[in-house]
Design a protein around this motif. Structure first.
Motif, PDB file in Angstrom:
ATOM      1  N   TYR A 241      -0.644  -9.270 -49.342  1.00 21.18           N
ATOM      2  CA  TYR A 241      -1.100  -8.176 -48.353  1.00 21.18           C
ATOM      3  C   TYR A 241      -2.015  -8.673 -47.497  1.00 21.18           C
ATOM      4  CZ  TYR A 241      -2.869  -3.825 -46.147  1.00 21.18           C
ATOM      5  OH  TYR A 241      -3.310  -2.983 -45.212  1.00 21.18           O
ATOM      6  N   ARG A 242      -2.987  -9.360 -47.990  1.00 17.98           N
ATOM      7  CA  ARG A 242      -3.856 -10.055 -47.118  1.00 17.98           C
ATOM      8  C   ARG A 242      -3.457 -10.841 -45.852  1.00 17.98           C
ATOM      9  NH1 ARG A 242      -9.270 -11.465 -47.723  1.00 17.98           N
ATOM     10  NH2 ARG A 242      -9.249 -10.796 -50.195  1.00 17.98           N
ATOM     11  N   LEU A 243      -2.383 -11.639 -46.139  1.00 14.83           N
ATOM     12  CA  LEU A 243      -1.607 -12.563 -45.308  1.00 14.83           C
ATOM     13  C   LEU A 243      -0.826 -11.789 -44.380  1.00 14.83           C
ATOM     14  CD1 LEU A 243      -0.062 -15.353 -47.441  1.00 14.83           C
ATOM     15  CD2 LEU A 243      -1.515 -15.519 -45.471  1.00 14.83           C
ATOM     16  N   ALA A 244      -0.439 -10.533 -44.926  1.00 15.49           N
ATOM     17  CA  ALA A 244       0.280  -9.752 -43.846  1.00 15.49           C
ATOM     18  C   ALA A 244      -0.568  -9.377 -42.668  1.00 15.49           C
ATOM     19  CB  ALA A 244       0.934  -8.459 -44.688  1.00 15.49           C
ATOM     20  N   VAL A 245      -1.882  -8.756 -43.333  1.00 14.58           N
ATOM     21  CA  VAL A 245      -2.735  -8.137 -42.261  1.00 14.58           C
ATOM     22  C   VAL A 245      -3.381  -9.106 -41.310  1.00 14.58           C
ATOM     23  CG1 VAL A 245      -5.109  -7.323 -41.981  1.00 14.58           C
ATOM     24  CG2 VAL A 245      -3.730  -6.537 -43.955  1.00 14.58           C
ATOM     25  N   GLN A 246      -3.441 -10.331 -41.668  1.00 11.69           N
ATOM     26  CA  GLN A 246      -4.000 -11.398 -40.943  1.00 11.69           C
ATOM     27  C   GLN A 246      -2.825 -11.824 -39.676  1.00 11.69           C
ATOM     28  OE1 GLN A 246      -4.997 -14.118 -43.836  1.00 11.69           O
ATOM     29  NE2 GLN A 246      -6.978 -13.518 -44.122  1.00 11.69           N
ATOM     30  N   ARG A 247      -1.457 -11.435 -40.265  1.00 15.17           N
ATOM     31  CA  ARG A 247      -0.574 -11.984 -39.402  1.00 15.17           C
ATOM     32  C   ARG A 247      -0.247 -10.701 -38.436  1.00 15.17           C
ATOM     33  NH1 ARG A 247       3.428 -15.742 -40.814  1.00 15.17           N
ATOM     34  NH2 ARG A 247       2.410 -17.499 -42.072  1.00 15.17           N
ATOM     35  N   GLY A 248      -0.903  -9.591 -38.582  1.00 11.09           N
ATOM     36  CA  GLY A 248      -0.441  -8.298 -37.724  1.00 11.09           C
ATOM     37  C   GLY A 248       0.839  -7.902 -38.316  1.00 11.09           C
ATOM     38  N   LEU A 249       1.161  -7.858 -39.418  1.00  9.54           N
ATOM     39  CA  LEU A 249       2.428  -7.194 -39.698  1.00  9.54           C
ATOM     40  C   LEU A 249       2.341  -5.802 -40.152  1.00  9.54           C
ATOM     41  CD1 LEU A 249       3.899 -10.244 -42.046  1.00  9.54           C
ATOM     42  CD2 LEU A 249       4.106  -9.677 -39.547  1.00  9.54           C
ATOM     43  N   VAL A 250       1.270  -5.443 -40.210  1.00  5.12           N
ATOM     44  CA  VAL A 250       1.036  -4.029 -40.624  1.00  5.12           C
ATOM     45  C   VAL A 250       1.148  -2.936 -39.567  1.00  5.12           C
ATOM     46  CG1 VAL A 250      -0.374  -2.325 -41.827  1.00  5.12           C
ATOM     47  CG2 VAL A 250      -0.612  -4.778 -42.367  1.00  5.12           C
ATOM     48  N   ARG A 251       0.957  -3.756 -38.313  1.00  4.21           N
ATOM     49  CA  ARG A 251       1.069  -2.923 -37.127  1.00  4.21           C
ATOM     50  C   ARG A 251       2.395  -2.366 -37.229  1.00  4.21           C
ATOM     51  NH1 ARG A 251      -2.316  -3.075 -32.398  1.00  4.21           N
ATOM     52  NH2 ARG A 251      -3.416  -4.629 -33.733  1.00  4.21           N
ATOM     53  N   GLY A 252       2.440  -0.792 -36.870  1.00  7.84           N
ATOM     54  CA  GLY A 252       3.748  -0.247 -36.811  1.00  7.84           C
ATOM     55  C   GLY A 252       4.196   0.200 -38.299  1.00  7.84           C
ATOM     56  N   ARG A 253       3.539   0.057 -39.009  1.00  6.97           N
ATOM     57  CA  ARG A 253       4.056   0.400 -40.438  1.00  6.97           C
ATOM     58  C   ARG A 253       2.885   1.110 -41.139  1.00  6.97           C
ATOM     59  NH1 ARG A 253       8.301  -3.110 -40.202  1.00  6.97           N
ATOM     60  NH2 ARG A 253       7.177  -4.478 -38.906  1.00  6.97           N
ATOM     61  N   SER A 254       3.050   1.784 -42.024  1.00  6.00           N
ATOM     62  CA  SER A 254       2.119   2.521 -42.744  1.00  6.00           C
ATOM     63  C   SER A 254       1.415   1.334 -44.051  1.00  6.00           C
ATOM     64  CB  SER A 254       2.244   3.856 -43.642  1.00  6.00           C
ATOM     65  OG  SER A 254       3.127   3.531 -44.734  1.00  6.00           O
ATOM     66  N   MET A 255       0.080   1.486 -43.955  1.00  2.98           N
ATOM     67  CA  MET A 255      -0.759   0.488 -45.017  1.00  2.98           C
ATOM     68  C   MET A 255      -0.099   0.581 -46.302  1.00  2.98           C
ATOM     69  SD  MET A 255      -4.412   0.776 -45.658  1.00  2.98           S
ATOM     70  CE  MET A 255      -4.493   1.704 -47.018  1.00  2.98           C
ATOM     71  N   GLU A 256       0.217   1.863 -46.786  1.00  2.00           N
ATOM     72  CA  GLU A 256       0.786   2.088 -48.051  1.00  2.00           C
ATOM     73  C   GLU A 256       2.017   1.463 -48.265  1.00  2.00           C
ATOM     74  OE1 GLU A 256      -0.395   4.451 -46.130  1.00  2.00           O
ATOM     75  OE2 GLU A 256      -1.935   5.551 -47.109  1.00  2.00           O
ATOM     76  N   SER A 257       3.096   1.632 -47.217  1.00  2.00           N
ATOM     77  CA  SER A 257       4.379   0.808 -47.375  1.00  2.00           C
ATOM     78  C   SER A 257       4.316  -0.604 -47.475  1.00  2.00           C
ATOM     79  CB  SER A 257       5.204   1.557 -46.351  1.00  2.00           C
ATOM     80  OG  SER A 257       4.909   0.676 -45.060  1.00  2.00           O
ATOM     81  N   VAL A 258       3.296  -1.106 -46.963  1.00  2.00           N
ATOM     82  CA  VAL A 258       3.012  -2.648 -46.975  1.00  2.00           C
ATOM     83  C   VAL A 258       2.454  -2.901 -48.258  1.00  2.00           C
ATOM     84  CG1 VAL A 258       1.974  -4.577 -45.904  1.00  2.00           C
ATOM     85  CG2 VAL A 258       2.810  -2.923 -44.329  1.00  2.00           C
ATOM     86  N   ILE A 259       1.670  -2.223 -48.804  1.00  2.00           N
ATOM     87  CA  ILE A 259       1.132  -2.437 -50.047  1.00  2.00           C
ATOM     88  C   ILE A 259       2.348  -2.231 -51.105  1.00  2.00           C
ATOM     89  CG2 ILE A 259      -0.260  -1.345 -51.960  1.00  2.00           C
ATOM     90  CD1 ILE A 259      -2.290  -0.405 -49.674  1.00  2.00           C
TER      91      ILE A 259
ATOM     92  N   LYS B 199      13.573   3.424 -49.285  1.00  2.00           N
ATOM     93  CA  LYS B 199      14.231   2.803 -48.550  1.00  2.00           C
ATOM     94  C   LYS B 199      13.135   2.069 -47.443  1.00  2.00           C
ATOM     95  CE  LYS B 199      16.560   6.576 -46.780  1.00  2.00           C
ATOM     96  NZ  LYS B 199      17.157   7.363 -45.590  1.00  2.00           N
ATOM     97  N   GLU B 200      12.021   2.766 -47.500  1.00  2.00           N
ATOM     98  CA  GLU B 200      10.942   2.360 -46.415  1.00  2.00           C
ATOM     99  C   GLU B 200      10.302   1.163 -47.172  1.00  2.00           C
ATOM    100  OE1 GLU B 200       9.784   3.251 -43.475  1.00  2.00           O
ATOM    101  OE2 GLU B 200       8.235   1.938 -43.389  1.00  2.00           O
ATOM    102  N   ILE B 201      10.288   1.258 -48.401  1.00  2.00           N
ATOM    103  CA  ILE B 201       9.531   0.246 -49.141  1.00  2.00           C
ATOM    104  C   ILE B 201      10.578  -1.206 -49.085  1.00  2.00           C
ATOM    105  CG2 ILE B 201       8.860  -0.821 -51.407  1.00  2.00           C
ATOM    106  CD1 ILE B 201       8.202   2.226 -52.176  1.00  2.00           C
ATOM    107  N   GLY B 202      11.878  -0.904 -49.370  1.00  2.00           N
ATOM    108  CA  GLY B 202      12.820  -1.948 -49.091  1.00  2.00           C
ATOM    109  C   GLY B 202      12.707  -2.602 -47.799  1.00  2.00           C
ATOM    110  N   ARG B 203      12.538  -1.736 -47.069  1.00  2.00           N
ATOM    111  CA  ARG B 203      12.542  -2.258 -45.414  1.00  2.00           C
ATOM    112  C   ARG B 203      11.315  -3.283 -45.231  1.00  2.00           C
ATOM    113  NH1 ARG B 203      15.076   1.515 -42.564  1.00  2.00           N
ATOM    114  NH2 ARG B 203      13.724   3.096 -43.093  1.00  2.00           N
TER     115      ARG B 203
END
Length: 307
Positions: free
Chosen positions: A141-159, A188-192
DNA sequence: AAGACGAAAGTGGTTGA
DNA sequence: TCAACAACTTTCGTCTT
């Protein structure tokens, strides 16, 4: 810096294994297998020397951890209550400068992590996941945030995606359904997001092994250990004749369990097995059909039926 | 009546032109 | 980018126990 290691490649048995210290990757030069790409370091830094009478070897401090937003190393430069304890004008000025800096360092990322990791802990404890998985997920998750991958997705789904990935890497897979139930995100969203995040971060995950699901499903169905090991046996035979490739691992695991339950006279309905495995009866039937057809189980089942 | 079985149509993701 | 495709699901009617 790249160093040669003494390891042997589990894939091709070559000894041409090199480690890139900066990236934290270990790669086989012959077949390209990434051996420990981004794995968490499980070695324990923190120790307790109970038997040492003089305590000379005792270390201080908690182990560092990924599951706190500052990895457990944070400092806080006082509140205004502390301000009045300070004497001179010089000390007061220093106090404010330090405090200002500390606030500035707490960037948006840090604040995000603080909230996110609380949620991550909640979900992982709901699923009773081991600490090592939680740590790995936090790192992802930390890496994902640093790379800006959370943008456009909900925090919960990335977690949820990070946790799902961490489970897979540690070979204690949970189904997307279970993850969905725990996190409140649609599967579905989690898989995505799972696919997106692992692709973007270059995390390689080998296809999950159906046998990894057996213990959990079996205990949910209250099946005996004998039936359980029979199911694993069936899975091995199925794999040897290529029945497992391309199919959903949960469906295969469920069918193996169903067959095993018939053979050992601990019959469970297709519906029951389907429910705990998170697949439909139809899928179990299809796998089941393939199994008994290719693995001459028909006779054995007939036998136990008559008893 | 409940469980097992199978056909048919629909869904979401992958792949290859 | 689009169509073909495989795996899986949903739904429903029929057979078996």
């Amino acid at each position: 810096m790249i160093r040669k290691t003494l390891k042997e490649c589990p894939e091709c048995a070559s000894r041409n294994i090199f480690r890139d210290v900066e990236k934290g990757e270990t790669i086989c030069r012959d077949c390209g297998l990434v051996i420990e790409d981004r794995m968490v370091d499980f070695s324990q830094e923190w120790r307790d020397f109970e038997d040492d009478r003089d305590g000379s070897k005792r270390r201080t401090g908690a182990p560092t951890t990924q599951t706190q937003f500052d990895q457990g190393l944070g400092t806080e430069v006082g509140t205004t209550a502390d301000f009045y304890k300070l004497g001179s004008e010089k000390e007061r000025g220093k106090f404010f400068r330090l405090r200002k800096w500390n606030i500035r360092i707490s960037t948006a990322i840090e604040r995000n992590l603080k909230v996110a990791l609380a949620e991550l802990k909640r979900v992982s404890s709901f699923l009773k996941l081991p600490r090592s998985v939680e740590e790995e997920a936090a790192r992802v998750y930390r890496l994902a945030v640093q790379r800006g991958l959370v943008r456009g997705r909900s925090m919960e789904s990335v977690i949820a995606g990070a946790l799902y990935a961490a489970c897979r890497r540690h070979e204690i897979p949970r189904t997307l359904d279970e993850m969905g139930e725990a996190s409140g995100i649609e599967k579905k969203e989690i898989g995505r997001t799972y696919r997106f995040v692992t692709r973007e971060l270059g995390i390689s995950i080998r296809p999950s092994n159906p046998a990894d699901y057996i213990p959990r499903f079996a205990s949910a169905l209250k099946l005996s250990p004998e039936t359980q090991s029979k199911a694993v046996e069936i899975l091995e035979m199925a794999r040897d004749i290529e029945l497992t490739s391309g199919r959903g691992p949960t469906g295969i695991a469920a069918a193996a369990l169903y067959v095993a339950s018939l053979i050992h006279g601990e019959k469970r309905t297709q519906r029951e097995v389907a429910d705990v495995a998170g697949v439909t009866e139809v899928t179990i039937r299809n796998r089941y059909k393939e199994l008994i057809k290719k693995l001459k189980f028909t006779k054995q089942i007939e036998k136990t039926k008559k008893k």
